[in-house]
Design a protein around this motif. Structure first.
Motif, PDB file in Angstrom:
ATOM      1  N   THR A   1       0.849  -1.177   0.000  1.00 45.27           N
ATOM      2  CA  THR A   1       0.000   0.000   0.000  1.00 45.27           C
ATOM      3  C   THR A   1       0.889   1.232   0.000  1.00 45.27           C
ATOM      4  N   ALA A   2       0.510   2.243  -0.750  1.00 42.72           N
ATOM      5  CA  ALA A   2       1.197   3.527  -0.731  1.00 42.72           C
ATOM      6  C   ALA A   2       0.135   4.616  -0.701  1.00 42.72           C
ATOM      7  N   VAL A   3       0.286   5.559   0.231  1.00 40.49           N
ATOM      8  CA  VAL A   3      -0.690   6.630   0.381  1.00 40.49           C
ATOM      9  C   VAL A   3       0.020   7.973   0.513  1.00 40.49           C
ATOM     10  N   LEU A   4      -0.674   9.011   0.084  1.00 38.12           N
ATOM     11  CA  LEU A   4      -0.232  10.391   0.282  1.00 38.12           C
ATOM     12  C   LEU A   4      -1.217  11.063   1.222  1.00 38.12           C
ATOM     13  N   THR A   5      -0.693  11.751   2.216  1.00 33.88           N
ATOM     14  CA  THR A   5      -1.524  12.487   3.162  1.00 33.88           C
ATOM     15  C   THR A   5      -0.925  13.861   3.386  1.00 33.88           C
ATOM     16  N   ILE A   6      -1.749  14.771   3.864  1.00 33.89           N
ATOM     17  CA  ILE A   6      -1.286  16.099   4.244  1.00 33.89           C
ATOM     18  C   ILE A   6      -1.597  16.268   5.718  1.00 33.89           C
ATOM     19  N   GLY A   7      -0.552  16.549   6.496  1.00 32.55           N
ATOM     20  CA  GLY A   7      -0.729  16.719   7.930  1.00 32.55           C
ATOM     21  C   GLY A   7       0.584  17.056   8.597  1.00 32.55           C
ATOM     22  N   ASP A   8       0.564  17.100   9.932  1.00 29.66           N
ATOM     23  CA  ASP A   8       1.775  17.452  10.673  1.00 29.66           C
ATOM     24  C   ASP A   8       2.627  16.241  11.022  1.00 29.66           C
ATOM     25  N   GLN A   9       2.089  15.028  10.806  1.00 30.09           N
ATOM     26  CA  GLN A   9       2.874  13.813  11.054  1.00 30.09           C
ATOM     27  C   GLN A   9       2.419  12.713  10.106  1.00 30.09           C
ATOM     28  N   ALA A  10       3.274  11.708   9.972  1.00 35.58           N
ATOM     29  CA  ALA A  10       2.958  10.580   9.088  1.00 35.58           C
ATOM     30  C   ALA A  10       1.814   9.768   9.680  1.00 35.58           C
ATOM     31  N   PRO A  11       0.985   9.179   8.825  1.00 36.07           N
ATOM     32  CA  PRO A  11      -0.124   8.378   9.344  1.00 36.07           C
ATOM     33  C   PRO A  11       0.367   7.062   9.944  1.00 36.07           C
TER      34      PRO A  11
ATOM     35  N   ALA B   1      -6.646   9.976   3.415  1.00 36.93           N
ATOM     36  CA  ALA B   1      -5.432   9.562   2.703  1.00 36.93           C
ATOM     37  C   ALA B   1      -5.748   9.348   1.229  1.00 36.93           C
ATOM     38  N   GLY B   2      -4.818   9.750   0.384  1.00 39.95           N
ATOM     39  CA  GLY B   2      -4.946   9.526  -1.051  1.00 39.95           C
ATOM     40  C   GLY B   2      -4.218   8.251  -1.427  1.00 39.95           C
ATOM     41  N   LEU B   3      -4.950   7.209  -1.753  1.00 42.79           N
ATOM     42  CA  LEU B   3      -4.377   5.910  -2.087  1.00 42.79           C
ATOM     43  C   LEU B   3      -3.756   5.969  -3.480  1.00 42.79           C
ATOM     44  N   LEU B   4      -2.497   5.570  -3.580  1.00 39.17           N
ATOM     45  CA  LEU B   4      -1.813   5.562  -4.868  1.00 39.17           C
ATOM     46  C   LEU B   4      -2.283   4.354  -5.682  1.00 39.17           C
ATOM     47  N   HIS B   5      -2.602   4.598  -6.940  1.00 42.34           N
ATOM     48  CA  HIS B   5      -3.050   3.537  -7.835  1.00 42.34           C
ATOM     49  C   HIS B   5      -2.464   3.808  -9.214  1.00 42.34           C
ATOM     50  N   GLY B   6      -2.342   2.762 -10.006  1.00 44.16           N
ATOM     51  CA  GLY B   6      -1.817   2.938 -11.351  1.00 44.16           C
ATOM     52  C   GLY B   6      -0.893   1.815 -11.752  1.00 44.16           C
ATOM     53  N   GLY B   7       0.105   2.143 -12.569  1.00 40.84           N
ATOM     54  CA  GLY B   7       0.987   1.158 -13.166  1.00 40.84           C
ATOM     55  C   GLY B   7       2.142   0.752 -12.275  1.00 40.84           C
ATOM     56  N   GLU B   8       3.104   0.092 -12.888  1.00 38.55           N
ATOM     57  CA  GLU B   8       4.260  -0.431 -12.161  1.00 38.55           C
ATOM     58  C   GLU B   8       5.151   0.681 -11.619  1.00 38.55           C
ATOM     59  N   VAL B   9       5.416   1.690 -12.428  1.00 36.62           N
ATOM     60  CA  VAL B   9       6.370   2.720 -12.034  1.00 36.62           C
ATOM     61  C   VAL B   9       5.676   4.023 -11.665  1.00 36.62           C
TER      62      VAL B   9
ATOM     63  N   ARG C   1       2.417   6.099 -10.520  1.00 33.95           N
ATOM     64  CA  ARG C   1       1.115   5.952  -9.866  1.00 33.95           C
ATOM     65  C   ARG C   1       0.555   7.322  -9.545  1.00 33.95           C
ATOM     66  N   GLU C   2      -0.760   7.389  -9.387  1.00 30.29           N
ATOM     67  CA  GLU C   2      -1.396   8.658  -9.077  1.00 30.29           C
ATOM     68  C   GLU C   2      -2.292   8.533  -7.858  1.00 30.29           C
ATOM     69  N   ALA C   3      -2.565   9.691  -7.255  1.00 28.88           N
ATOM     70  CA  ALA C   3      -3.436   9.738  -6.079  1.00 28.88           C
ATOM     71  C   ALA C   3      -4.217  11.045  -6.099  1.00 28.88           C
ATOM     72  N   HIS C   4      -5.378  11.006  -5.489  1.00 24.17           N
ATOM     73  CA  HIS C   4      -6.224  12.180  -5.305  1.00 24.17           C
ATOM     74  C   HIS C   4      -6.249  12.444  -3.798  1.00 24.17           C
ATOM     75  N   VAL C   5      -5.463  13.405  -3.375  1.00 26.79           N
ATOM     76  CA  VAL C   5      -5.227  13.647  -1.951  1.00 26.79           C
ATOM     77  C   VAL C   5      -6.189  14.704  -1.442  1.00 26.79           C
ATOM     78  N   PRO C   6      -7.034  14.370  -0.454  1.00 30.32           N
ATOM     79  CA  PRO C   6      -7.883  15.395   0.141  1.00 30.32           C
ATOM     80  C   PRO C   6      -7.054  16.330   1.012  1.00 30.32           C
ATOM     81  N   VAL C   7      -7.248  17.618   0.810  1.00 29.50           N
ATOM     82  CA  VAL C   7      -6.535  18.630   1.599  1.00 29.50           C
ATOM     83  C   VAL C   7      -7.461  19.054   2.730  1.00 29.50           C
ATOM     84  N   PRO C   8      -6.978  18.966   3.986  1.00 32.91           N
ATOM     85  CA  PRO C   8      -7.853  19.342   5.105  1.00 32.91           C
ATOM     86  C   PRO C   8      -8.252  20.817   5.039  1.00 32.91           C
ATOM     87  N   ALA C   9      -9.481  21.091   5.475  1.00 36.16           N
ATOM     88  CA  ALA C   9      -9.970  22.473   5.469  1.00 36.16           C
ATOM     89  C   ALA C   9      -9.202  23.334   6.472  1.00 36.16           C
TER      90      ALA C   9
END
Length: 149
Positions: free
Chosen positions: A82-92, A102-110, A112-120
């Motif tokens: 699993t690979a995720v991108l998040t925005i915050g003050d510490q790692a999840p 968390a924006g879950l990374l999805h896509g090909g072998e090399v 990948r893309e994610a749609h990361v929600p930005v906190p209000a």
């Protein structure tokens, strides 16, 4: 007047046929062709060298969604569970990897893309965190500051 229109109507027809082709090509080439993608500095996370790119506005705007692509180089990509991108003050934590923030990374072998929600309400020391979980359960974290690309 009719002779002028007879010549001009062929040019109008050619333009009507070629304009959709132009828009199709620019749409398929995406935002990178327009130069609006922001590349962040490459960093190491576990055995991989990662190079994220933000499509659209950088730094991220609070309350919106950030589209990111991440390129994994230099390591066995099949070891990523699993690979995720998040925005915050510490790692999840390991239990928060599949949370809605968390924006879950999805896509090909090399690449990948994610749609990361930005906190209000972003903390002042918020960073973009990439967390990679391997199949053996180990977690690897790396972060980028939101103020500089």
């Amino acid at each position: 007047m009719t002779m002028r229109w007879a010549r001009f109507k062929y040019h109008v027809n050619a333009a009507l046929l070629l304009l959709p082709l132009y828009f199709l090509v620019t749409t398929l080439m995406g935002t990178e062709a327009e130069g609006s993608a922001t590349s962040l500095a490459p960093k190491s996370v576990g055995p991989w060298q990662v190079a994220p790119k933000a499509a659209g506005h950088w730094p991220p705007r609070p309350g919106q969604e950030l589209d990111m692509t991440v390129r994994f180089d230099g390591g066995p990509v099949a070891q990523i569970r699993t690979a995720v991108l998040t925005i915050g003050d510490q790692a999840p934590a390991a239990t928060d990897l599949l949370s809605p923030t968390a924006g879950l990374l999805h896509g090909g072998e090399v690449l990948r893309e994610a749609h990361v929600p930005v906190p209000a309400a972003m903390p002042t020391n918020a960073e973009l965190w990439l967390t990679v979980e391997r199949w053996d359960g180990s977690l690897h974290h790396v972060s980028w500051g939101l103020d500089t690309p």
